[in-house]
Design a protein around this motif. Structure first.
Motif: not given
Length: 421
Positions: A63-71, A102-107, A141-142, A409-412
């Motif tokens: 399951v990939q929750h969101h890719l908004t901030l990065g991989p 503050g990591l550039p990831y989604g969960g 990787p991305h 952070v995710v919402q913004s």
């Protein structure tokens, strides 16, 4: 939206937590589903040849929750309990955890419904490679970077990496983290979660004015996280008075020798048989007297039934989701009597150092262990200070504060990027 594929107690728990923080943040109803529900859920069948000649099919998920901030980023667990609801909940928690740090990831999260100890080494390798082969169209990787979790380890990550690399025709170290050092892993990754828990416990003790040398701790679960936490706390002078795994629990107010416990585990693979004198009912361990209680095993062990009986000063959540929303309500009613280090803060050391591993693999430039832990402690310190400050400012629990930071952070980021097309 059809939400029926996500069900079960763990997903319901993640949903309740989100709804509480969404109410606190006054998030509009029309925006909540987009924040909560995963972008992508993958279910695959993984057939392998068993050693006796049979073909057996195992169910795998990612399951990939969101890719908004990065991989996306998250572990892969091999356990009999794995289902799509549990995996989705763990992916959601990972999103808030990465955002808080503050990591550039989604969960993300993945897993196979299997008891890994029922497989021979050859069968385990076959299943691991087949799972990654089925995931190749959906990871990268991305796009989505895997890591170990319950029931998996460095060796399985090496098989994942090799399978993906063979498909690509070149070595792609950065497709997974938690690898052996010899295949692009980072120094400190194996100990990162447990040492992070111990660091934050140390900060909580300082905050409360309790000397580590006068403190006692109980650690439930003695896998990678629990064992490293116990050892690291003992190094700081904390007396370990209780421990458990899935086979036995021990409690001794005079203290247990962590070194002897680790040697017993190394020889026997389990706690049973360690001591007859300090053996207790595992259900009693969580409610015994201690300064620091570390649930480091599975979800939902602190519940509405036992939360009122906890006799600790600090609750340090080494596991994901160990405390139910019903238990949270009881802890809130106890008026700050227990200082909670919520899971998305407390056990974030693992994903933080996984991020460091990914960065080092991408750069092909590796750091010394001292640099890894110096960077880890700086991020944990920042997250700790932000959580405490937010809780004090808004007069909310530490869990609510940590989740409010992560969700905001995710919402913004989603608001800024907009909705495509």
């Amino acid at each position: 939206m059809n939400k029926s594929i996500y069900s079960g107690p763990v997903f319901e728990m993640a949903t309740k937590q989100f709804e509480r923080v969404a109410d606190h943040l006054q998030i509009l109803e029309m925006d909540r589903d987009r924040l909560l529900y995963p972008k992508r859920a993958i279910a695959v069948s993984c057939p392998i040849h068993r050693d006796d000649g049979r073909t057996e099919v195992y169910q795998g998920y990612r399951v990939q929750h969101h890719l908004t901030l990065g991989p996306t980023k998250g572990g892969t667990r091999f356990a009999p309990s794995v289902d799509i609801g549990e995996v989705a909940a763990l992916a959601i928690w990972m999103s808030w955890k990465c955002a808080l740090a503050g990591l550039p990831y989604g969960g993300a999260k993945g897993g196979i419904t299997v008891d890994p100890y029922s497989l021979s080494p050859r069968e385990l390798q076959a299943l691991s490679r087949r799972y990654m082969q089925e995931m190749i169209p959906f990871v990268g990787p991305h796009t989505d970077v895997m890591a170990p979790d319950m029931g998996t380890n460095e060796q399985i990550m090496a098989w994942f990496m090799d399978t993906y690399s063979m498909y690509q025709g070149q070595t792609i170290n950065e497709i997974v983290t938690g690898k052996p050092i010899s295949t692009g892993g980072t120094l400190g990754r194996r100990e990162a979660t447990g040492r992070g828990v111990a660091y934050l416990v140390g900060r909580a003790l300082e905050h409360l004015g309790i000397a580590a040398g006068n403190a006692t701790a109980i650690v439930q679960g003695f896998g990678n996280v629990g064992s490293v936490t116990a050892y690291s706390l003992a190094e700081r002078g904390v007396k370990i008075v209780g421990v458990s795994d899935h086979t036995a629990a021990y409690y001794d107010p005079a203290g247990l020798d962590v070194g002897e416990l680790q040697r017993h585990i190394a020889e026997r693979g389990r706690f049973s048989g360690f001591s007859a004198q300090s053996l207790i009912d595992p259900s009693e361990l969580l409610v015994r007297t201690c300064d620091v209680l570390v649930p480091a095993a599975i979800e939902q062990v602190i519940t509405g039934d036992n939360a009122s009986q906890l006799k600790c000063r600090i609750l340090a959540e080494g596991a994901n989701g160990p405390t139910t929303p019903e238990a949270d309500s009881i802890l809130d009613q106890r008026g700050g009597e227990i200082f909670v280090l919520p899971d998305i803060l407390c056990n974030s050391g693992g994903v933080i150092v996984s991020y460091f591993e990914w960065v080092q693999d991408l750069q092909r430039l590796f750091w010394e262990e001292a640099e890894v832990f110096d960077r880890l402690h700086r991020i944990l310190e920042r997250s700790f200070q932000q959580t405490i400050a937010r809780a004090r400012r808004d007069r909310i629990s530490h869990r609510m504060a940590a989740m409010a930071i992560g969700v905001s952070v995710v919402q913004s980021a989603k608001r800024t990027r907009g909705l495509f097309p």
